[in-house]
Write an enzyme that holds these catalytic residues in place. Structure first.
Site, PDB file in Angstrom:
ATOM      1  N   PRO A 106       0.813  -1.226   0.000  1.00  0.00           N
ATOM      2  CA  PRO A 106       0.000   0.000   0.000  1.00  0.00           C
ATOM      3  C   PRO A 106       0.840   1.267   0.000  1.00  0.00           C
ATOM      4  O   PRO A 106       0.313   2.351  -0.209  1.00  0.00           O
ATOM      5  CB  PRO A 106      -0.809  -0.113   1.302  1.00  0.00           C
ATOM      6  CG  PRO A 106       0.013  -0.991   2.192  1.00  0.00           C
ATOM      7  CD  PRO A 106       0.816  -1.898   1.309  1.00  0.00           C
ATOM      8  N   GLY A 164       6.198  -1.917  -6.698  1.00  0.00           N
ATOM      9  CA  GLY A 164       7.313  -1.576  -7.572  1.00  0.00           C
ATOM     10  C   GLY A 164       8.380  -2.656  -7.571  1.00  0.00           C
ATOM     11  O   GLY A 164       8.131  -3.806  -7.192  1.00  0.00           O
ATOM     12  N   ASP A 165       9.583  -2.259  -7.975  1.00  0.00           N
ATOM     13  CA  ASP A 165      10.678  -3.220  -8.088  1.00  0.00           C
ATOM     14  C   ASP A 165      11.075  -3.803  -6.733  1.00  0.00           C
ATOM     15  O   ASP A 165      11.465  -4.963  -6.636  1.00  0.00           O
ATOM     16  CB  ASP A 165      11.888  -2.540  -8.734  1.00  0.00           C
ATOM     17  CG  ASP A 165      11.592  -2.155 -10.168  1.00  0.00           C
ATOM     18  OD1 ASP A 165      10.726  -2.789 -10.791  1.00  0.00           O
ATOM     19  OD2 ASP A 165      12.210  -1.197 -10.663  1.00  0.00           O
ATOM     20  N   GLU A 170      10.941  -8.623  -3.159  1.00  0.00           N
ATOM     21  CA  GLU A 170      10.478  -9.390  -1.981  1.00  0.00           C
ATOM     22  C   GLU A 170       9.897 -10.738  -2.404  1.00  0.00           C
ATOM     23  O   GLU A 170      10.182 -11.776  -1.811  1.00  0.00           O
ATOM     24  CB  GLU A 170       9.397  -8.605  -1.242  1.00  0.00           C
ATOM     25  CG  GLU A 170       9.919  -7.544  -0.327  1.00  0.00           C
ATOM     26  CD  GLU A 170       8.887  -7.177   0.737  1.00  0.00           C
ATOM     27  OE1 GLU A 170       8.081  -8.035   1.127  1.00  0.00           O
ATOM     28  OE2 GLU A 170       8.905  -6.012   1.178  1.00  0.00           O
ATOM     29  N   ARG A 278      12.593  11.759  -6.056  1.00  0.00           N
ATOM     30  CA  ARG A 278      13.868  11.564  -5.361  1.00  0.00           C
ATOM     31  C   ARG A 278      14.949  11.051  -6.307  1.00  0.00           C
ATOM     32  O   ARG A 278      16.137  11.324  -6.117  1.00  0.00           O
ATOM     33  CB  ARG A 278      13.696  10.601  -4.181  1.00  0.00           C
ATOM     34  CG  ARG A 278      13.389   9.154  -4.552  1.00  0.00           C
ATOM     35  CD  ARG A 278      13.020   8.368  -3.308  1.00  0.00           C
ATOM     36  NE  ARG A 278      12.866   6.935  -3.517  1.00  0.00           N
ATOM     37  CZ  ARG A 278      11.748   6.354  -3.887  1.00  0.00           C
ATOM     38  NH1 ARG A 278      10.675   7.077  -4.120  1.00  0.00           N
ATOM     39  NH2 ARG A 278      11.678   5.046  -4.040  1.00  0.00           N
ATOM     40  N   ASP A 453      18.845  -4.338  -7.653  1.00  0.00           N
ATOM     41  CA  ASP A 453      17.430  -4.200  -8.046  1.00  0.00           C
ATOM     42  C   ASP A 453      16.731  -3.132  -7.201  1.00  0.00           C
ATOM     43  O   ASP A 453      15.589  -3.299  -6.765  1.00  0.00           O
ATOM     44  CB  ASP A 453      16.676  -5.526  -7.889  1.00  0.00           C
ATOM     45  CG  ASP A 453      17.159  -6.574  -8.856  1.00  0.00           C
ATOM     46  OD1 ASP A 453      18.059  -6.278  -9.640  1.00  0.00           O
ATOM     47  OD2 ASP A 453      16.620  -7.691  -8.825  1.00  0.00           O
TER      48      ASP A 453
END
Ligand code: ATP
Length: 505
Positions: A106, A164-165, A170, A278, A453
């Site tokens: 989330p 995302g990546d 994970e 960022r 990654d």
């Protein structure tokens, strides 16, 4: 019989009562002629058929179109659906998932993971009759730990990450680790042959960069990704295992970057509160620092059959290089060593294309050939390095510089010249005193970290082995590259070759 010969793309599912009329939903591939036949029959009973189509304006984007068929009477309608179902079932549909385990981050990207899943993806899964268990993660590594130990994987045909990546990483770690544990393989042994994972991983892009999704699907579009999952697409992928001595550190599927990309990643983590912006700010800061790192790299070059990073042979659907790469495994080539001062050391196991860098760091890297492209950017001026970076965004060859060399390799190891800072505490102490972790100052040889990654690896001395086709993604590579223009795609069409639906139409 005519009907069945026309249906070359599969799947059928549930019939239900809808609006007082008998109604059935059929989730199939492209089947225009069937639509004609049924549309001509008028009446109260009806069923709906969904097609997967490619958008005309955006080559890699898929969408779903529906046709509702009306029938003279309910019995005839039922017959049509039954006959269609039977024919579709007899096709080889073993690849289509029936049950998926979905993890949603989330907090990834603009924190829209849950909304993207509910509004765009869940309806597609529902229509395809796919059962889902959904877990909204409550902390970092929640998905990884759940997959490693708790998840009852026998229940599912695949796992899906919405994020995302970092979130994809994970799932990659959870699934690969679980598979090795189940097969008693010790991941700490750098030369261990890892067991390929049986479950596929689907990626619904909901992060900041979504590099893995873009490089493998050709677009960052949640509906396209959901449709790839639904039609049972499967793309084998190599995975790099990263060790320090005999300690397993991480897996990597896209970019391992030391120096420039390691610093950029470390800097952007500190600016996470800025959101996707960022990366721009950290990129500028890291570029201006222009740090150099001294060390030596040893690598095991791949054989000639897997080509070369500059051979202009992109990895596409049905890639011959990847298909024949298994035969390459017994080749014996000697290790080579290079040393010097480097601005960046990158290992690209895929093109690493993303919307900001449409060609990617290594445009012709292959996804499943058992190799990674090792890119060494040696000491050069800021201006030259800027020219090199600029070439990632235009058509010029980014390897065509005297200070850049690129090798296709099966394994490599890196040893920094200076000793690494021993612990994370020591590194954070260093950060406090220098303001930039973990280097000392511009133009000074020190130790950087690896960006693996999109996650930071603080160990600089590492050993990397490519694990051939360790996982499968629920996608199918486009036959044309991300960023390729429509007219180029049309050329492929005119030559009689199909685009994004290999083997399906
Ligand atoms: N519930 C959660 N709370 C906090 N962090 C989480 C949670 N779930 C996952 N994470 C972590 O959030 C990190 C970032 O997530 P993710 O990769 O989805 O987004 P992103 O970093 O914005 O996108 P990208 O990696 O594409 O730039 C991951 O490393 C993941 O481990």
């Amino acid at each position: 019989m005519r009907l069945c010969s026309m249906i070359t793309l599969q799947d059928v599912q549930n019939s239900c009562s809808w609006g007082g009329n008998w109604f059935a939903e059929i989730f199939v591939g492209k089947c225009e002629t069937l639509a004609h036949i049924l549309a001509s029959v008028a009446a109260p009973a009806r069923f709906r058929h969904s097609d997967v189509n490619r958008k005309k304006t955006r080559q890699h984007q898929w969408w779903c179109s529906d046709v509702t068929f009306h029938c003279a009477d309910q019995e005839l309608c039922e017959q049509w659906v039954r006959a269609t179902n039977e024919q579709l079932s007899s096709l080889s549909m073993s690849n289509r998932p029936k049950s998926l385990l979905v993890y949603i981050n989330p907090y990834g990207g603009k924190q829209r993971g849950e909304r993207i899943y509910e509004q765009k993806v869940a309806p597609v899964f529902r229509r395809a009759g796919i059962f889902t268990d959904v877990i909204v993660t409550e902390r970092a590594n929640h998905a990884r730990d759940h997959l490693k130990t708790e998840a009852n994987l026998d229940k599912y045909d695949g796992v899906v990450c919405v994020g995302g990546d970092g979130m994809f990483s994970e799932l990659l770690h959870g699934l690969v680790t679980r598979t090795q544990t189940d097969h008693d393989v010790d991941q700490n042994q750098s030369d261990a042959e890892l067991v390929p994972c049986s479950l596929r991983i689907g990626i619904i892009p909901a992060g900041s960069t979504d590099c893995v999704c873009f490089a493998t699907v050709g677009t960052n579009d949640p509906i396209t990704s959901a449709l790839h999952i639904v039609v049972g697409d499967s793309q084998p992928m190599d995975v790099c295992s990263v060790h320090q001595k005999d300690v397993f550190l991480r897996y990597s599927i896209s970019l391992l970057g030391y120096g420039f990309y390691g610093d950029l990643q470390a800097e952007s983590e500190r600016k996470r509160w800025l959101g996707p912006a960022r990366y721009d700010l950290s990129g500028i800061k890291t570029f201006l620092c222009h740090n150099l790192y001294e060390g030596s790299i040893s690598f095991l070059p791949a054989g000639d059959n897997v080509g070369h990073p500059r051979d202009k042979q992109p990895c596409r659907s049905g890639c011959r290089v990847c298909q024949h790469s298994k035969d390459e495994h017994n080749e014996i080539r000697g290790w080579k060593t290079v040393q010097g001062e480097f601005i960046a050391i990158n290992s690209a196991s895929m093109s690493c294309a993303c919307p900001r860098c449409p060609k990617g760091l290594s445009p012709f890297a292959h996804l499943a050939d058992g190799t990674t492209d090792l890119i060494l950017v040696r000491k050069c001026s800021r201006l030259d390095f800027f020219r090199h970076l600029l070439r990632h965004t235009n058509k010029q060859d980014q390897f065509d510089h005297s200070f850049v060399e690129v090798h296709r390799v099966r394994k490599f190891s890196f040893q920094p010249r200076r000793h690494e800072l021993a612990s994370p505490e020591e590194q954070s102490e260093h950060l406090k005193t220098t303001g930039f972790n973990p280097k000392i100052s511009a133009q000074t040889s020190a130790v950087s970290s690896w960006s693996c990654d999109g996650e930071i690896l603080h160990q600089a001395a590492i050993r990397v082995s490519v694990q051939h086709q360790l996982i499968r993604l629920s996608t199918l590579l486009p036959t044309i590259g991300p960023g390729t223009k429509q007219r180029d795609a049309k050329k492929i069409n005119n030559n009689g070759k199909r685009e994004d639906f290999p083997g399906k139409l």
